[in-house]
Design a protein around this motif. Structure first.
Motif, PDB file in Angstrom:
ATOM      1  N   UNK A 189       0.820  -1.212   0.000  1.00  0.00           N
ATOM      2  CA  UNK A 189       0.000   0.000   0.000  1.00  0.00           C
ATOM      3  C   UNK A 189       0.858   1.267   0.000  1.00  0.00           C
ATOM      4  N   UNK A 190       0.450   2.248  -0.789  1.00  0.00           N
ATOM      5  CA  UNK A 190       1.132   3.545  -0.839  1.00  0.00           C
ATOM      6  C   UNK A 190       0.740   4.390   0.364  1.00  0.00           C
ATOM      7  N   UNK A 191      -0.562   4.445   0.643  1.00  0.00           N
ATOM      8  CA  UNK A 191      -1.066   5.230   1.757  1.00  0.00           C
ATOM      9  C   UNK A 191      -2.408   4.648   2.193  1.00  0.00           C
ATOM     10  N   UNK A 192      -2.644   4.577   3.479  1.00  0.00           N
ATOM     11  CA  UNK A 192      -3.899   4.073   4.022  1.00  0.00           C
ATOM     12  C   UNK A 192      -4.927   5.203   4.022  1.00  0.00           C
ATOM     13  N   UNK A 193      -5.974   5.048   3.217  1.00  0.00           N
ATOM     14  CA  UNK A 193      -6.982   6.096   3.063  1.00  0.00           C
ATOM     15  C   UNK A 193      -8.068   6.060   4.126  1.00  0.00           C
ATOM     16  N   UNK A 194      -8.005   5.108   5.048  1.00  0.00           N
ATOM     17  CA  UNK A 194      -9.092   4.922   6.015  1.00  0.00           C
ATOM     18  C   UNK A 194      -9.439   6.188   6.811  1.00  0.00           C
ATOM     19  N   UNK A 195      -8.453   6.933   7.359  1.00  0.00           N
ATOM     20  CA  UNK A 195      -8.828   8.137   8.120  1.00  0.00           C
ATOM     21  C   UNK A 195      -9.603   9.157   7.283  1.00  0.00           C
ATOM     22  N   UNK A 196      -9.206   9.326   6.028  1.00  0.00           N
ATOM     23  CA  UNK A 196      -9.924  10.265   5.161  1.00  0.00           C
ATOM     24  C   UNK A 196     -11.328   9.777   4.870  1.00  0.00           C
ATOM     25  N   UNK A 197     -11.465   8.487   4.581  1.00  0.00           N
ATOM     26  CA  UNK A 197     -12.782   7.923   4.285  1.00  0.00           C
ATOM     27  C   UNK A 197     -13.730   8.111   5.467  1.00  0.00           C
ATOM     28  N   UNK A 198     -13.244   7.853   6.655  1.00  0.00           N
ATOM     29  CA  UNK A 198     -14.092   7.997   7.838  1.00  0.00           C
ATOM     30  C   UNK A 198     -14.506   9.441   8.074  1.00  0.00           C
ATOM     31  N   UNK A 222      -8.485   5.208  -2.827  1.00  0.00           N
ATOM     32  CA  UNK A 222      -7.649   4.048  -2.570  1.00  0.00           C
ATOM     33  C   UNK A 222      -6.181   4.442  -2.608  1.00  0.00           C
ATOM     34  N   UNK A 223      -5.421   3.858  -1.695  1.00  0.00           N
ATOM     35  CA  UNK A 223      -3.971   4.033  -1.702  1.00  0.00           C
ATOM     36  C   UNK A 223      -3.251   2.814  -2.221  1.00  0.00           C
ATOM     37  N   UNK A 224      -3.967   1.916  -2.924  1.00  0.00           N
ATOM     38  CA  UNK A 224      -3.363   0.697  -3.435  1.00  0.00           C
ATOM     39  C   UNK A 224      -2.723   0.922  -4.797  1.00  0.00           C
ATOM     40  N   UNK A 225      -1.533   0.380  -5.043  1.00  0.00           N
ATOM     41  CA  UNK A 225      -0.924   0.501  -6.369  1.00  0.00           C
ATOM     42  C   UNK A 225      -1.650  -0.326  -7.430  1.00  0.00           C
ATOM     43  N   UNK A 226      -2.578  -1.189  -7.006  1.00  0.00           N
ATOM     44  CA  UNK A 226      -3.352  -1.971  -7.965  1.00  0.00           C
ATOM     45  C   UNK A 226      -4.449  -1.149  -8.635  1.00  0.00           C
ATOM     46  N   UNK A 227      -4.695   0.084  -8.155  1.00  0.00           N
ATOM     47  CA  UNK A 227      -5.795   0.912  -8.674  1.00  0.00           C
ATOM     48  C   UNK A 227      -7.093   0.101  -8.599  1.00  0.00           C
ATOM     49  N   UNK A 228      -7.468  -0.276  -7.388  1.00  0.00           N
ATOM     50  CA  UNK A 228      -8.495  -1.291  -7.173  1.00  0.00           C
ATOM     51  C   UNK A 228      -9.897  -0.744  -6.927  1.00  0.00           C
ATOM     52  N   UNK A 240      -3.917   6.827  -4.841  1.00  0.00           N
ATOM     53  CA  UNK A 240      -2.655   6.877  -4.128  1.00  0.00           C
ATOM     54  C   UNK A 240      -1.444   7.080  -5.034  1.00  0.00           C
ATOM     55  N   UNK A 241      -0.616   8.061  -4.708  1.00  0.00           N
ATOM     56  CA  UNK A 241       0.618   8.344  -5.443  1.00  0.00           C
ATOM     57  C   UNK A 241       1.697   8.784  -4.449  1.00  0.00           C
ATOM     58  N   UNK A 242       2.949   8.730  -4.893  1.00  0.00           N
ATOM     59  CA  UNK A 242       4.062   9.263  -4.103  1.00  0.00           C
ATOM     60  C   UNK A 242       4.595  10.515  -4.783  1.00  0.00           C
ATOM     61  N   UNK A 243       4.500  11.635  -4.090  1.00  0.00           N
ATOM     62  CA  UNK A 243       5.026  12.893  -4.617  1.00  0.00           C
ATOM     63  C   UNK A 243       6.541  12.905  -4.398  1.00  0.00           C
ATOM     64  N   UNK A 244       7.321  13.338  -5.398  1.00  0.00           N
ATOM     65  CA  UNK A 244       8.786  13.311  -5.239  1.00  0.00           C
ATOM     66  C   UNK A 244       9.310  14.181  -4.107  1.00  0.00           C
ATOM     67  N   UNK A 245       8.545  15.212  -3.708  1.00  0.00           N
ATOM     68  CA  UNK A 245       8.980  16.083  -2.616  1.00  0.00           C
ATOM     69  C   UNK A 245       8.181  15.874  -1.334  1.00  0.00           C
ATOM     70  N   UNK A 246       6.874  15.629  -1.463  1.00  0.00           N
ATOM     71  CA  UNK A 246       5.986  15.618  -0.299  1.00  0.00           C
ATOM     72  C   UNK A 246       5.612  14.221   0.195  1.00  0.00           C
ATOM     73  N   UNK A 247       5.953  13.192  -0.554  1.00  0.00           N
ATOM     74  CA  UNK A 247       5.688  11.837  -0.098  1.00  0.00           C
ATOM     75  C   UNK A 247       4.319  11.307  -0.492  1.00  0.00           C
ATOM     76  N   UNK A 248       3.806  10.305   0.232  1.00  0.00           N
ATOM     77  CA  UNK A 248       2.530   9.684  -0.130  1.00  0.00           C
ATOM     78  C   UNK A 248       1.353  10.654  -0.021  1.00  0.00           C
ATOM     79  N   UNK A 249       0.426  10.536  -0.937  1.00  0.00           N
ATOM     80  CA  UNK A 249      -0.792  11.340  -0.959  1.00  0.00           C
ATOM     81  C   UNK A 249      -1.696  10.811  -2.055  1.00  0.00           C
TER      82      UNK A 249
END
Length: 563
Positions: A189-198, A222-228, A240-249
């Motif tokens: 997983x790139x980032x866990x989206x659960x807190x945002x979803x809730x 979704x923060x899955x690289x499978x684009x699920x 879910x993506x990884x920003x080169x400067x800011x990290x996961x988002x």
């Protein structure tokens, strides 16, 4: 016709006032159709009180028509199709002629997240009140049928006692928020989206600020690289993506949707950190509420506004009018490395345990089976299950020494974690059995098709999706399937009208997303369907190049080869 003052001999042209698109933000507040009028007359959320105090006490005949075919959807209730009405009459009969005295009820399951206790209650309600029905939808919900209005308050009490709800599961509202079913547990997983979803749920569900939208509003995160979560076909999606400067988002997408005018969502080029997702979500939702088109129902989805505005203007309005700040530019998601995105099979979790994904037949289960799944999960150490956007289910938190026993238990229920390509890849909407819009049968036909293809093509193991839809509205995502089947009446070799399908070939999401190709005049009767699919898949096997997916082959094949 009178002449104009400027040209006495010319006929005077009739001047008509264009009423606009019904956009609230530009002052078009007068309802321009019956749906907008009944929403203005009374908020759909208010119908619950009438259901509890009047309709459930006095019965079906006491229900106001604007509640019956309108506001009751705000609480997940649609009248189902009266039995015995064939598909040729779907577009001819009036709504009251199609209505049965029973309801479909949709239980929203945001992110596909369920406890085994919740699943057990869903199963018990199914058996007691819904004649055993309980379909898994391709938006992670559970749908009941045969619901009596007299039983609705008690069903709500049972569901809400375990934290479930039917609020805004239908209607012109924010529908279920689909999310990665393995959020917070997948190793990759790139980032866990659960807190945002809730937090999105907390802000929006039951909130009258968002209970009168131009039409339905579909959300994916979704923060899955499978684009699920099929993000390309949602009104708003956070990927879910990884920003080169800011990290996961998350990468922000808007304006996707299928039905009779399909459009893929567009990227706004904005990177959103986890903690800002709820604000951005509310901003996009508010744009739709305020600027969405309300004049014509068939143009009232967000995709039409996005198509007219373009990504640049949409982002500018979002930033300037709603967020009051600029968004950070960000990267696009990477292409997934595999075609299957359903999490079927045995997978290692980030805590060393395993999750096991398994495949019912075209999402059709029943209340007794759901109860047994809950018991089976608990017996193998799990208290959590998930639904997926591919009509599948997952049991989480299984210790390694429990996996084989769990799989054996699932097989005993005709639920397999090692499905054939055809069982794994075939999906179907509700169809004519219950849906008032449907023209043909789908669920039983999909199940039979799986059996036939497994028998005829036992060695076929390429990923393939076969989606059956009962009408043109694409609830089963026909345009983005390898083989999409749109239900309609067709003429058979005897000149008689029979159930059949228009064929779409080579659609895809995730890997090179695009809509399937329609071959001119290619329609298949229901009886001929197994023969046709066997024929086209055999040609694919014979002609494919190394590593070539079905969608790529279908794009280059001749019309004769696809017929």
């Amino acid at each position: 016709m009178a002449a104009s003052p400027q040209n006495p001999t010319a006929p005077r042209r009739k001047v008509s006032r264009h009423r606009g698109e019904g956009q609230w933000a530009v002052g078009h507040l007068t309802p321009l159709n019956g749906n907008e009028q009944f929403k203005k007359d009374d908020d759909g959320l208010n119908v619950r009180t009438r259901i509890e105090t009047i309709y459930s006490q006095r019965g079906f005949d006491s229900i106001d028509p604007n509640d019956l075919r309108g506001r009751m959807r705000w609480w997940g209730l649609y009248t189902q199709r009266k039995p015995g009405i064939d598909g040729g009459k779907t577009a001819i009969l009036e709504p009251e002629e199609l209505d049965d005295r029973y309801f479909m009820m949709r239980v929203r399951i945001d992110g596909g997240r369920l406890t085994t206790r919740q699943l057990r209650v869903i199963g018990e309600v199914s058996q007691e009140f819904a004649r055993g029905t309980a379909d898994i939808t391709d938006r992670q919900n559970i749908q009941y049928h045969w619901i009596r209005i007299e039983d609705v308050p008690e069903i709500w009490n049972r569901l809400e006692a375990v934290g479930l709800s039917t609020v805004t599961a239908c209607g012109d509202t924010p529908r279920v928020m689909i999310g990665s079913p393995v959020a917070g547990i997948a190793e990759d997983e790139i980032v866990d989206a659960t807190p945002a979803l809730e937090e999105m749920q907390r802000r929006v569900l039951g909130n009258k600020a968002y209970s009168n939208l131009p039409r339905k509003f579909k959300t994916a995160i979704s923060g899955s690289p499978l684009l699920d979560v099929v993000h390309e076909i949602n009104d708003v999606a956070f990927v879910g993506v990884r920003h080169p400067e800011h990290g996961p988002g998350f990468d922000l997408w808007v304006g996707g949707g299928l039905s009779t005018n399909p459009k893929l969502g567009v990227r706004l080029g904005a990177w959103v950190p986890l903690e800002e997702v709820p604000d951005v979500y509310e901003g996009v939702l508010s744009i739709f509420r305020d600027y969405g088109y309300r004049r014509l129902r068939n143009r009232a989805r967000l995709k039409f506004l996005v198509a007219d505005w373009g990504a640049e203007k949409f982002r500018r309005v979002l930033e300037d009018e709603y967020l009051k700040r600029p968004l950070v530019d960000g990267p696009a998601p990477e292409q997934p490395v595999q075609q299957w995105r359903d999490h079927v099979g045995v997978h290692r979790q980030n805590d060393g345990r395993h999750y096991v994904g398994f495949a019912p037949r075209v999402g059709r289960v029943d209340g007794a089976t759901l109860t047994k799944i809950a018991e089976l999960a608990e017996a193998h150490g799990s208290g959590r299950v998930r639904t997926t956007v591919e009509q599948k289910m997952i049991i989480l938190d299984v210790e390694g020494d429990q996996v084989d026993s769990l799989i054996a238990g699932l097989e005993a229920l005709d639920l397999t974690a090692r499905p054939s390509t055809f069982r794994r890849g075939t999906m179907a909407c509700t169809g004519i059995e219950f849906c008032k819009l449907a023209i043909v049968e789908t669920k039983a036909r999909g199940a039979t098709l799986i059996d036939e293809l497994e028998r005829r093509l036992p060695d076929f193991d390429e990923p393939i999706t076969i989606n059956l839809n009962g009408c043109p509205n694409a609830c089963a995502r026909i345009q983005v399937a390898d083989i999409g089947l749109k239900g309609q009446l067709v003429v058979d070799d005897k000149g008689e009208q029979v159930e059949g399908y228009q064929v779409h070939l080579g659609g895809a999401l995730g890997l090179e997303p695009g809509f399937g190709r329609k071959v001119r005049g290619l329609k298949v009767t229901a009886r001929e369907l197994p023969d046709y699919i066997e024929r086209v898949l055999s040609r694919y096997q014979e002609q494919r190049e190394d590593g070539e997916r079905f969608a790529a082959w279908a794009a280059r094949a001749s019309e004769e080869e696809l017929s």
